[in-house]
Scaffold this motif. Sequence first.
Motif, PDB file in Angstrom:
ATOM      1  N   THR A  68       0.847  -1.186   0.000  1.00  0.00           N
ATOM      2  CA  THR A  68       0.000   0.000   0.000  1.00  0.00           C
ATOM      3  C   THR A  68       0.887   1.243   0.000  1.00  0.00           C
ATOM      4  O   THR A  68       2.087   1.155   0.247  1.00  0.00           O
ATOM      5  N   LYS A  69       0.326   2.344  -0.334  1.00  0.00           N
ATOM      6  CA  LYS A  69       1.025   3.637  -0.375  1.00  0.00           C
ATOM      7  C   LYS A  69       2.106   3.643  -1.461  1.00  0.00           C
ATOM      8  O   LYS A  69       2.023   2.914  -2.427  1.00  0.00           O
ATOM      9  N   TYR A  70       3.125   4.469  -1.280  1.00  0.00           N
ATOM     10  CA  TYR A  70       4.148   4.692  -2.304  1.00  0.00           C
ATOM     11  C   TYR A  70       5.315   3.729  -2.126  1.00  0.00           C
ATOM     12  O   TYR A  70       5.818   3.547  -1.022  1.00  0.00           O
ATOM     13  N   TRP A  71       5.764   3.106  -3.225  1.00  0.00           N
ATOM     14  CA  TRP A  71       6.843   2.123  -3.216  1.00  0.00           C
ATOM     15  C   TRP A  71       7.958   2.543  -4.164  1.00  0.00           C
ATOM     16  O   TRP A  71       7.712   3.218  -5.167  1.00  0.00           O
ATOM     17  N   TYR A  72       9.162   2.068  -3.867  1.00  0.00           N
ATOM     18  CA  TYR A  72      10.336   2.238  -4.719  1.00  0.00           C
ATOM     19  C   TYR A  72      10.898   0.855  -5.012  1.00  0.00           C
ATOM     20  O   TYR A  72      11.080   0.058  -4.090  1.00  0.00           O
ATOM     21  N   LEU A  73      11.177   0.567  -6.285  1.00  0.00           N
ATOM     22  CA  LEU A  73      11.765  -0.706  -6.694  1.00  0.00           C
ATOM     23  C   LEU A  73      13.093  -0.414  -7.390  1.00  0.00           C
ATOM     24  O   LEU A  73      13.205   0.585  -8.117  1.00  0.00           O
ATOM     25  N   TYR A  74      14.088  -1.286  -7.189  1.00  0.00           N
ATOM     26  CA  TYR A  74      15.439  -1.042  -7.666  1.00  0.00           C
ATOM     27  C   TYR A  74      15.979  -2.205  -8.489  1.00  0.00           C
ATOM     28  O   TYR A  74      15.598  -3.351  -8.283  1.00  0.00           O
ATOM     29  N   LYS A  79      20.335   1.081  -8.855  1.00  0.00           N
ATOM     30  CA  LYS A  79      19.605   2.197  -9.476  1.00  0.00           C
ATOM     31  C   LYS A  79      18.097   1.945  -9.378  1.00  0.00           C
ATOM     32  O   LYS A  79      17.637   0.813  -9.423  1.00  0.00           O
ATOM     33  N   LYS A  80      17.348   3.023  -9.294  1.00  0.00           N
ATOM     34  CA  LYS A  80      15.901   2.931  -9.199  1.00  0.00           C
ATOM     35  C   LYS A  80      15.319   2.362 -10.490  1.00  0.00           C
ATOM     36  O   LYS A  80      15.658   2.808 -11.584  1.00  0.00           O
ATOM     37  N   ALA A  81      14.422   1.368 -10.389  1.00  0.00           N
ATOM     38  CA  ALA A  81      13.771   0.752 -11.554  1.00  0.00           C
ATOM     39  C   ALA A  81      12.386   1.349 -11.778  1.00  0.00           C
ATOM     40  O   ALA A  81      11.989   1.602 -12.912  1.00  0.00           O
ATOM     41  N   SER A  82      11.640   1.551 -10.693  1.00  0.00           N
ATOM     42  CA  SER A  82      10.301   2.133 -10.802  1.00  0.00           C
ATOM     43  C   SER A  82       9.863   2.627  -9.442  1.00  0.00           C
ATOM     44  O   SER A  82      10.452   2.296  -8.417  1.00  0.00           O
ATOM     45  N   GLU A  83       8.802   3.426  -9.472  1.00  0.00           N
ATOM     46  CA  GLU A  83       8.222   3.927  -8.233  1.00  0.00           C
ATOM     47  C   GLU A  83       6.768   4.289  -8.497  1.00  0.00           C
ATOM     48  O   GLU A  83       6.412   4.696  -9.599  1.00  0.00           O
ATOM     49  N   GLY A  84       5.952   4.083  -7.479  1.00  0.00           N
ATOM     50  CA  GLY A  84       4.555   4.433  -7.642  1.00  0.00           C
ATOM     51  C   GLY A  84       3.701   3.936  -6.497  1.00  0.00           C
ATOM     52  O   GLY A  84       4.193   3.435  -5.486  1.00  0.00           O
ATOM     53  N   HIS A  85       2.396   4.090  -6.699  1.00  0.00           N
ATOM     54  CA  HIS A  85       1.400   3.813  -5.669  1.00  0.00           C
ATOM     55  C   HIS A  85       0.852   2.391  -5.743  1.00  0.00           C
ATOM     56  O   HIS A  85       0.576   1.888  -6.828  1.00  0.00           O
ATOM     57  N   PHE A  86       0.684   1.802  -4.588  1.00  0.00           N
ATOM     58  CA  PHE A  86      -0.057   0.551  -4.449  1.00  0.00           C
ATOM     59  C   PHE A  86      -1.330   0.839  -3.669  1.00  0.00           C
ATOM     60  O   PHE A  86      -1.305   1.588  -2.689  1.00  0.00           O
TER      61      PHE A  86
END
Length: 159
Positions: A68-74, A79-86
């Motif tokens: 839930t809420k905001y996530w960061y994936l690497y 390096k950051k791969a993606s980011e967004g809301h769950f």
Amino acid sequence: MKTLIITIYLLIQFNVSTETFYKKNYYDNGVLKSEGWVINDQKTKYWKFYYPNGKLEKKGHFYKNEATKYWYLYYENGKKASEGHFINGQKNKWWLFYNQKGEITHKCQLKNNQKNGYCLMYKNEKIISATKYKAGIKIKKWTNLAAFKKENSLNDLRD
């Protein structure tokens, strides 16, 4: 007196079963695999997950075992791969996607893990084209930003 003892026993059982604690999981080689909060055997609050090489894989919040809420994936290189809301364990709202150098490649509106809305493509961190989706199906494509702006209000890009 018997009622008081039963009440105390039930309160103790309730407190034990809803205990929140910080948990760490490890790979077989001893490297930290994940860490975060648990309540009633379910992931809750903030968690971090790691690759076997020790680099951060992803981080974000859980509620009752669902992202839930905001996530960061690497990427494994850090390096950051993606980011967004769950929302309820599903990718929703705007998500940003990056290449292995850390440069943004596209930004898409998602609903329940599917493209649903606009998807903006980037090159050298500038918008070069756009596509519109409905429930994962492409319904329109613009090959340049000028054509997109001519047909759409930038207010359509708000969440």
